[in-house]
Design a protein around this motif. Structure first.
Motif, short mmCIF file in Angstrom:
data_model
loop_
_atom_site.label_atom_id
_atom_site.label_comp_id
_atom_site.label_asym_id
_atom_site.label_seq_id
_atom_site.Cartn_x
_atom_site.Cartn_y
_atom_site.Cartn_z
N GLY A 243 10.88 -11.56 11.98
CA GLY A 243 11.55 -11.23 13.23
C GLY A 243 12.08 -9.82 13.32
N GLU A 244 12.03 -9.06 12.22
CA GLU A 244 12.51 -7.68 12.22
C GLU A 244 11.32 -6.73 12.40
OE1 GLU A 244 14.93 -4.52 9.37
OE2 GLU A 244 14.77 -6.61 8.75
N VAL A 245 11.48 -5.75 13.28
CA VAL A 245 10.42 -4.80 13.58
C VAL A 245 10.50 -3.60 12.64
CG1 VAL A 245 9.42 -3.28 15.33
CG2 VAL A 245 10.33 -5.53 15.98
N PHE A 246 9.34 -3.25 12.07
CA PHE A 246 9.21 -2.07 11.23
C PHE A 246 8.17 -1.17 11.89
CE2 PHE A 246 10.70 -5.37 8.42
CZ PHE A 246 11.65 -4.73 7.64
N MET A 247 8.62 -0.01 12.35
CA MET A 247 7.70 0.92 12.99
C MET A 247 6.78 1.52 11.94
SD MET A 247 8.66 0.46 16.05
CE MET A 247 7.61 1.61 16.89
N MET A 248 5.52 1.65 12.30
CA MET A 248 4.56 2.27 11.40
C MET A 248 4.78 3.78 11.45
SD MET A 248 2.82 -0.36 10.31
CE MET A 248 1.15 -0.05 9.82
N THR A 249 4.63 4.41 10.31
CA THR A 249 4.83 5.85 10.22
C THR A 249 3.66 6.56 10.89
OG1 THR A 249 3.70 5.88 8.12
CG2 THR A 249 6.08 5.59 8.06
N PRO A 250 3.78 7.86 11.07
CA PRO A 250 2.60 8.60 11.55
C PRO A 250 1.42 8.36 10.62
CG PRO A 250 4.55 9.99 11.55
CD PRO A 250 4.93 8.71 10.87
N ALA A 251 0.26 8.77 11.02
CA ALA A 251 -0.95 8.53 10.23
C ALA A 251 -0.72 8.85 8.76
CB ALA A 251 -2.09 9.36 10.78
N PRO A 252 -1.22 7.99 7.86
CA PRO A 252 -1.05 8.23 6.43
C PRO A 252 -1.77 9.50 5.98
CG PRO A 252 -1.83 5.99 6.85
CD PRO A 252 -1.92 6.75 8.14
N LEU A 253 -1.42 9.96 4.79
CA LEU A 253 -2.09 11.13 4.21
C LEU A 253 -3.55 10.83 3.96
CD1 LEU A 253 0.63 12.24 1.63
CD2 LEU A 253 0.16 13.22 3.89
N LEU A 254 -4.34 11.88 3.87
CA LEU A 254 -5.78 11.73 3.68
C LEU A 254 -6.11 10.93 2.42
CD1 LEU A 254 -8.57 12.37 4.76
CD2 LEU A 254 -8.47 14.54 3.53
N THR A 255 -5.36 11.13 1.33
CA THR A 255 -5.61 10.38 0.10
C THR A 255 -5.51 8.88 0.35
OG1 THR A 255 -4.82 12.18 -1.30
CG2 THR A 255 -4.80 9.98 -2.27
N HIS A 256 -4.49 8.47 1.07
CA HIS A 256 -4.31 7.05 1.41
C HIS A 256 -5.53 6.53 2.16
CE1 HIS A 256 -3.05 3.72 3.99
NE2 HIS A 256 -2.09 3.46 3.11
N GLN A 257 -5.98 7.27 3.17
CA GLN A 257 -7.11 6.83 3.97
C GLN A 257 -8.41 6.81 3.16
OE1 GLN A 257 -5.19 5.43 6.03
NE2 GLN A 257 -6.49 5.89 7.79
N ASP A 258 -8.60 7.81 2.30
CA ASP A 258 -9.80 7.84 1.46
C ASP A 258 -9.86 6.64 0.53
OD1 ASP A 258 -10.85 10.21 2.51
OD2 ASP A 258 -9.88 11.47 0.99
N VAL A 259 -8.73 6.32 -0.12
CA VAL A 259 -8.69 5.20 -1.07
C VAL A 259 -8.88 3.88 -0.34
CG1 VAL A 259 -7.22 3.95 -2.72
CG2 VAL A 259 -7.36 6.45 -2.80
N ALA A 260 -8.15 3.66 0.76
CA ALA A 260 -8.30 2.42 1.53
C ALA A 260 -9.73 2.28 2.05
CB ALA A 260 -7.30 2.38 2.67
N GLY A 261 -10.29 3.37 2.55
CA GLY A 261 -11.65 3.33 3.08
C GLY A 261 -12.68 3.01 2.00
N GLU A 262 -12.50 3.58 0.81
CA GLU A 262 -13.45 3.31 -0.29
C GLU A 262 -13.34 1.86 -0.77
OE1 GLU A 262 -16.45 3.74 -3.08
OE2 GLU A 262 -15.97 4.97 -1.33
N ILE A 263 -12.12 1.33 -0.86
CA ILE A 263 -11.96 -0.08 -1.25
C ILE A 263 -12.64 -0.97 -0.21
CG2 ILE A 263 -10.28 -1.95 -1.55
CD1 ILE A 263 -8.37 0.22 -2.73
N PHE A 264 -12.41 -0.68 1.07
CA PHE A 264 -13.05 -1.46 2.12
C PHE A 264 -14.57 -1.36 2.04
CE2 PHE A 264 -15.12 -1.21 6.28
CZ PHE A 264 -15.02 -2.55 6.65
N ARG A 265 -15.09 -0.13 1.85
CA ARG A 265 -16.55 0.05 1.79
C ARG A 265 -17.15 -0.78 0.67
NH1 ARG A 265 -20.24 2.16 -0.99
NH2 ARG A 265 -18.88 3.16 -2.51
#
Length: 196
Positions: free
Chosen positions: A30-52
Motif C-alpha cells: 500500500g505504500e508508493v515508491f517512486m521509481m528513480t530516473p532511468a538507471p545507469l547504463l551498467t544497470h541496463q546492460d546487465v539486466a538486458g544481457e540477463i534477459f537476452r
C-alpha cells in the motif's frame, strides 16, 4: 496536471491504474515508491544481457522471460486486482505458468526474479522486495551487484528464503528452479568493469 500522493493513504492497483502513464512507481503493501530516473547504463546492460540469455534459453519452452518495465501484481489469496496493494516491476523475471499472464502483465508470483542493484533502489530490493517476494512465493530471487561483482541468491524452501547463497559474478550460475537455464557472467565482462 501535477501528480500528488496523499499522505498516509493505503494505495492499491485501482489507484495505480488512474495515474498518468509517465508516473513510474511500485506499490509495496500500500505504500508508493517512486521509481528513480532511468538507471545507469551498467544497470541496463546487465539486466538486458540477463534477459537476452534467459529469453534465448527458454525460446520454444513453456517458461517466458520478461524485462522491466512490466507490472507484476502480487495479490493475496483470491484478492481482486483492484484491491491488490503490491505492484512491482522487477528488472528481469521468468514466469512458467501461462495463466499468470494477462494483457496488463503478470498476476501472481514469477518463478524467478532478478533485481540489478543500483544506489537508488538497493535497500528496497534487498529489504522490502525480498520480503514480499518471499511472502508471495517467488521460488528464486537473485540480487546482482554489478559494481561489487557479487550475486546473492535466495531460494524458497518451506515458504521461507533463509540464508542466501553468495557467488562471484564469474563463470556460469544455474537457475535452480528452471532446468536448462544458467547465466554466463563472462558475457557481461565489458559491462561489469565500470563502477560509475
Amino acid at each position: 496536471m501535477a501528480f500528488a500522493l496523499e499522505k498516509d493513504k493505503h494505495y492499491t492497483y485501482k489507484d495505480y491504474l488512474t495515474w498518468p502513464d509517465d508516473v513510474r512507481c511500485e506499490i509495496i503493501d500500500g505504500e508508493v515508491f517512486m521509481m528513480t530516473p532511468a538507471p545507469l547504463l551498467t544497470h541496463q546492460d546487465v539486466a538486458g544481457e540477463i534477459f537476452r540469455q534467459a529469453a534465448n534459453a527458454l525460446h520454444g519452452k513453456p517458461c517466458r522471460a520478461m524485462i522491466a518495465p512490466l507490472d507484476v501484481r502480487l495479490p493475496r489469496h483470491g484478492e481482486a486486482d483492484e484491491a491488490t496493494d503490491v505492484v512491482v516491476q522487477p528488472d528481469v523475471l521468468v514466469v512458467c505458468d501461462p495463466d499468470k499472464l494477462d494483457r496488463r502483465g503478470v498476476r501472481g508470483a514469477p518463478d524467478w526474479v532478478v533485481e540489478v542493484l543500483s544506489p537508488a533502489s538497493a535497500s528496497r530490493d534487498q529489504i522490502e522486495k525480498r520480503r514480499i517476494y518471499e511472502r508471495h512465493g517467488v521460488l528464486e530471487y537473485w540480487l546482482v551487484h554489478p559494481t561489487d561483482r557479487i550475486l546473492t541468491v535466495y531460494r524458497l524452501q518451506n515458504g521461507e528464503y533463509g540464508k542466501p547463497d553468495i557467488f562471484k559474478l564469474e563463470g556460469r550460475t544455474p537457475v535452480a528452479v528452471i532446468p536448462g537455464l544458467d547465466i554466463d557472467w563472462e558475457a557481461m565482462t565489458p559491462y561489469l568493469i565500470h563502477d560509475d
